[in-house]
Write a protein that holds these residues in place. Structure first.
Motif, mmCIF file in Angstrom:
data_model
loop_
_atom_site.group_PDB
_atom_site.id
_atom_site.type_symbol
_atom_site.label_atom_id
_atom_site.label_comp_id
_atom_site.label_asym_id
_atom_site.label_seq_id
_atom_site.Cartn_x
_atom_site.Cartn_y
_atom_site.Cartn_z
ATOM 1 N N GLN A 1 3.511 63.248 -5.640
ATOM 2 C CA GLN A 1 5.161 63.195 -6.018
ATOM 3 C C GLN A 1 5.558 61.801 -5.233
ATOM 4 O OE1 GLN A 1 7.464 66.364 -5.091
ATOM 5 N NE2 GLN A 1 6.392 67.794 -7.245
ATOM 6 N N LYS B 1 10.231 62.944 -0.490
ATOM 7 C CA LYS B 1 8.976 62.495 -0.902
ATOM 8 C C LYS B 1 7.926 62.320 -0.526
ATOM 9 C CE LYS B 1 10.405 65.566 -4.626
ATOM 10 N NZ LYS B 1 9.988 66.848 -5.120
ATOM 11 N N HIS C 1 5.378 62.912 -12.614
ATOM 12 C CA HIS C 1 5.179 63.157 -11.466
ATOM 13 C C HIS C 1 6.063 63.995 -10.207
ATOM 14 C CE1 HIS C 1 1.563 61.454 -12.549
ATOM 15 N NE2 HIS C 1 0.515 61.727 -12.131
ATOM 16 N N LEU C 2 7.288 64.076 -10.484
ATOM 17 C CA LEU C 2 8.664 63.952 -10.263
ATOM 18 C C LEU C 2 9.308 64.966 -10.962
ATOM 19 C CD1 LEU C 2 10.008 61.164 -8.742
ATOM 20 C CD2 LEU C 2 9.392 62.401 -7.620
#
Length: 312
Positions: free
Chosen positions: A159, A146, A95-96
């Motif tokens: 994120q 984030k 997710h990053l």
């Protein structure tokens, strides 16, 4: 080990190879897709790592000896902490952007210093404490953009959750490192490596009832490849410690961020932000200083032992 330690270039070579293959592992996981549960990824990573590890130990004629242990509960504890750390790290990885996941993960050795002081009672003086706090500040610099996404998208921000997951992975990884320090007092390296893959695979299966994804062939092959790469990278890392001191090879861990930036740009189109680069520079500088201090303290301890008169 004494003879092997005379070949630091070989140790550095194996360390860099381990960094490269671990990066291939991370790239396979990220390429497999964002919708695969972290527990399922962790199972593939752990279970298929066993194959190259068993081949390696068989080649060294060390397989049967690796199964012998006097501290099975310690291996269970290390496996439990390690599997939680991996699951959180893999969630963040998918997710990053790849470089940010790698950079935030650099908090793990910093946390290991903290836990070594708190749990093991190791002496950590002001220089290393300062480096730890500076390094953690660098991690926060990377993570903060984030984490502020929580304010915009609530807890649905993937994120933001990814950054939080990697931070939690770093904390759990630090605890796992401390557990490894306790295990190495009585256990062989090959035993620790083998039992980690075995226990981690079993613990990962606990996530099966919570729903694993039905994988297309490409994703399944990528996850299998990630496990095999993880096992090979672990072998390279183990070999690096046979040929050089930890203080010699540890700084080369940070080559992963340079390689990660290149891979992320070419394969995923990720461009590092200025904030991420600044935070990474702070964290890497702190990590290298801690390694330097550990090396200096090791030299001082050796000098003190040589200067001490033998017991009568």
């Amino acid at each position: 080990m004494a003879a092997d330690a005379l070949n630091p270039l070989r140790g550095i070579m194996f360390k860099v190879l381990s960094v490269v293959v671990f990066l291939v592992m991370q790239t396979c996981i990220k390429a497999a897709g964002p919708d695969i549960p972290a527990g399922q990824i962790t199972f593939y990573r752990s279970a298929f790592a066993i194959l190259p590890i068993v081949i390696y130990l068989t080649f060294r004629r060390d397989l049967l000896a690796a199964f012998r242990t006097d501290n099975f509960p310690g291996h269970l504890k290390r496996g439990f902490l390690g599997i939680l750390a991996m699951a959180c790290g893999f969630y963040g990885l998918v997710h990053l952007p790849l470089p940010e996941a790698i950079a935030i993960g650099y908090a793990s050795p910093l946390m290991a210093v903290v836990f070594a002081a708190v749990i093991l009672g190791e002496t950590v003086r002001v220089y290393r404490w300062t480096a730890v706090f500076i390094g953690i500040f660098g991690v926060l610099v990377i993570s903060w953009p984030k984490l502020t996404l929580f304010q915009e998208g609530g807890f649905a921000s993937e994120q933001a959750l990814g950054a939080l997951a990697v931070l939690l992975s770093a904390v759990l990884g630090g605890l796992a490192m401390v557990q490894v320090r306790q295990l190495v007092r009585t256990e062989k390296t090959s035993t620790i490596v083998l039992y980690f893959s075995l226990t981690a695979s079993v613990f990962a299966l606990v996530s099966l009832p919570f729903g694993w994804a039905s994988l297309p062939l490409k994703s399944a092959l990528l996850l299998i490849a990630s496990g095999i790469c993880g096992g090979i990278a672990q072998i390279f890392l183990t070999e690096s410690y046979r040929h050089a001191d930890v203080s010699t090879i540890a700084p080369f861990e940070y080559t992963s961020i340079l390689l990660g930036i290149a891979v992320a740009f070419v394969l995923f189109g990720d461009i590092p932000t200025t904030t991420m680069l600044i935070g990474t520079a702070i964290t890497v500088s702190a990590g290298i200083f801690i390694i330097y201090r550990e090396h200096q303290l090791g030299l001082e301890r050796k000098a003190a032992r040589r200067a001490s008169p033998p017991a009568s």
